[in-house]
Design a protein around this motif. Sequence first.
Motif, PDB file in Angstrom:
ATOM      1  N   SER A  51       0.821  -1.211   0.000  1.00 43.92           N
ATOM      2  CA  SER A  51       0.000   0.000   0.000  1.00 43.92           C
ATOM      3  C   SER A  51       0.851   1.255   0.000  1.00 43.92           C
ATOM      4  CB  SER A  51      -0.936   0.011   1.211  1.00 43.92           C
ATOM      5  OG  SER A  51      -0.184   0.031   2.423  1.00 43.92           O
ATOM      6  N   LEU A  54       0.578   3.335  -3.006  1.00 44.87           N
ATOM      7  CA  LEU A  54      -0.612   4.150  -3.234  1.00 44.87           C
ATOM      8  C   LEU A  54      -0.530   5.512  -2.549  1.00 44.87           C
ATOM      9  CD1 LEU A  54      -3.334   1.395  -2.682  1.00 44.87           C
ATOM     10  CD2 LEU A  54      -2.537   2.325  -4.870  1.00 44.87           C
ATOM     11  N   PRO A  56       1.635   8.084  -2.573  1.00 45.65           N
ATOM     12  CA  PRO A  56       1.852   9.280  -3.407  1.00 45.65           C
ATOM     13  C   PRO A  56       0.639   9.631  -4.270  1.00 45.65           C
ATOM     14  CG  PRO A  56       3.734   7.790  -3.540  1.00 45.65           C
ATOM     15  CD  PRO A  56       2.646   7.038  -2.856  1.00 45.65           C
ATOM     16  N   LEU A  57      -0.090   8.622  -4.738  1.00 47.78           N
ATOM     17  CA  LEU A  57      -1.269   8.878  -5.565  1.00 47.78           C
ATOM     18  C   LEU A  57      -2.358   9.565  -4.757  1.00 47.78           C
ATOM     19  CD1 LEU A  57      -1.462   5.480  -7.502  1.00 47.78           C
ATOM     20  CD2 LEU A  57      -0.437   7.640  -8.263  1.00 47.78           C
ATOM     21  N   TRP A  58      -2.565   9.116  -3.525  1.00 45.78           N
ATOM     22  CA  TRP A  58      -3.561   9.755  -2.672  1.00 45.78           C
ATOM     23  C   TRP A  58      -3.150  11.179  -2.321  1.00 45.78           C
ATOM     24  CZ3 TRP A  58      -3.655   4.997   1.089  1.00 45.78           C
ATOM     25  CH2 TRP A  58      -4.330   3.945   0.473  1.00 45.78           C
ATOM     26  N   MET A  60      -1.572  13.260  -4.068  1.00 45.86           N
ATOM     27  CA  MET A  60      -1.779  14.157  -5.208  1.00 45.86           C
ATOM     28  C   MET A  60      -3.169  14.782  -5.178  1.00 45.86           C
ATOM     29  SD  MET A  60       0.068  11.924  -8.211  1.00 45.86           S
ATOM     30  CE  MET A  60      -0.536  13.007  -9.517  1.00 45.86           C
ATOM     31  N   SER A  61      -4.106  14.155  -4.488  1.00 42.41           N
ATOM     32  CA  SER A  61      -5.477  14.694  -4.387  1.00 42.41           C
ATOM     33  C   SER A  61      -5.636  15.679  -3.242  1.00 42.41           C
ATOM     34  CB  SER A  61      -6.468  13.533  -4.214  1.00 42.41           C
ATOM     35  OG  SER A  61      -6.414  12.652  -5.309  1.00 42.41           O
ATOM     36  N   GLN A  69      -8.330   8.724   2.879  1.00 40.19           N
ATOM     37  CA  GLN A  69      -8.007   7.435   2.266  1.00 40.19           C
ATOM     38  C   GLN A  69      -7.278   6.517   3.254  1.00 40.19           C
ATOM     39  OE1 GLN A  69      -8.845   6.135  -0.544  1.00 40.19           O
ATOM     40  NE2 GLN A  69      -9.582   7.839  -1.772  1.00 40.19           N
TER      41      GLN A  69
END
Length: 489
Positions: A51, A54, A56-58, A60-61, A69
């Motif tokens: 996990s 994930l 860095p992707l979260w 970005m939001s 998240q």
Amino acid sequence: MQRLQAIPKADEPPHATKSSVPLVVDLDGTLIHSNLLVESVIALVKRSFLSILLLPLWLMSGKAAFKAQVTKRVALDLSALPFNRPLVEHLKREKARGRRLVLATGAHESLAHEIAHQLGLFEEVFASDGKRNLTSHDKLAALRDRFGADGFDYAGNAAADFPIWRAARFATVVNASPRTVNWAFAHAHVDEVFPRRKPTLADYVRALRLHQWLKNLLLFTPLIAALRFTDTEALVALVTGFFAFSLCASSVYLLNDIVDIEDDRRHPEKRRRPFASGRLPIAHGFVLIPALLAGSAALSSFLPWKFGAVLAVYYAVTLAYTFFLKRLEAVDVVTLALLYTTRIFAGGAAASIPLSQWLLTFSIFIFLSLAFAKRCAELMLMQEHGKKASLGRGYLLADLQMLNSMGVGAGYVAALVLALYLSTPQVLISYARPGLLWVFVPLLIFWVTRIWLKTCRGEMRSDPLVFAARDRVSLAFAVLGGGVIWLAM
């Protein structure tokens, strides 16, 4: 707690009574000696290491979405958080006087409401949701909308609280750095200061587990087995390897304590560890871990490449153990036995001494016995405190008898391996009086039996090897064994 008189300013707030103005309290670093977002991320990575990809992707939001998240994927145990006790007692007194208390935090709202319910002190909660990250100016805007300008006092601890302190009627500075305290006195109306609890040298020593370095004396085993006591070059290499291995091991201990922080808080003894108790900030651990690894790598550069390879394997296995293997019954004790034996491999690699198959076989069985003893000791401690299973491990109290049997058996198999080794031509060639070495067989049987008696009586409170290094009987046996080897040479 210190009561300090703030420096009056031209825009001094009106002299309203304290009880008529709500006291707004920050959470992370103020009400608790920790950070819930950091702990949530740690818990998530511990549960599912992949996990981490994930995160860095979260992020970005936005930070608010990131918190949402992470929080929805973990369930933190908030019952044993390291609360700032002086502040909590202060809040209880204020509430008893009729003052309105409000919790305002950048933590996710689900965590904030659970903590507020747990303490029973706060009448209102402001927290981050999936859209708004309630820190600094955003927190200030929410408080102004609710209480108006100068309609609240605020307790915080960090630079993110500067705009809120400036706007508040009075500022309560909690667990802050000297720079933050100075800023607050210069730019806000400071009412009270709760001094920062500074980590002590003892906290760092305990976190690094310097007493566990005794286990790394196993690096010298190949030198003793090869009877190369006067080999100065090998001794220098082993001393260097000892410190390189110890620094690496301490970095692992820090990581392990950070990853296990939630389990440690529920443990009757481990809850006193520096990270679990809040005496040492998690951020300090994240700084020390790479620093220790860098020191270990620097020392390893002076040794043969094989030592570095063994150390890398040790670190990789300990990472797997920290995040996964320790929770698997049977797998964990075998892994511990291998990690102990890795120290002997490291000693052989550092001093360029070939290792005997007999030595490695003996090591596996004796260390397997000690690994079982460690697990049995933990289970007995859980039993004393009314628990039904070990925390963060795969064992139940019902397993105790079986673990005892397997541990004692492994120890006696190690004694059998030693007896078979003493009958080999290699021993007859290497020693002038090999018959004297048979003293080791009854000594080892006695020592293994004593270790297990101590374990079954609940007297084994530490790692068995660390116990042996402090136990007078074990130390006497070590001296006796050294004398036997000297006489047999």
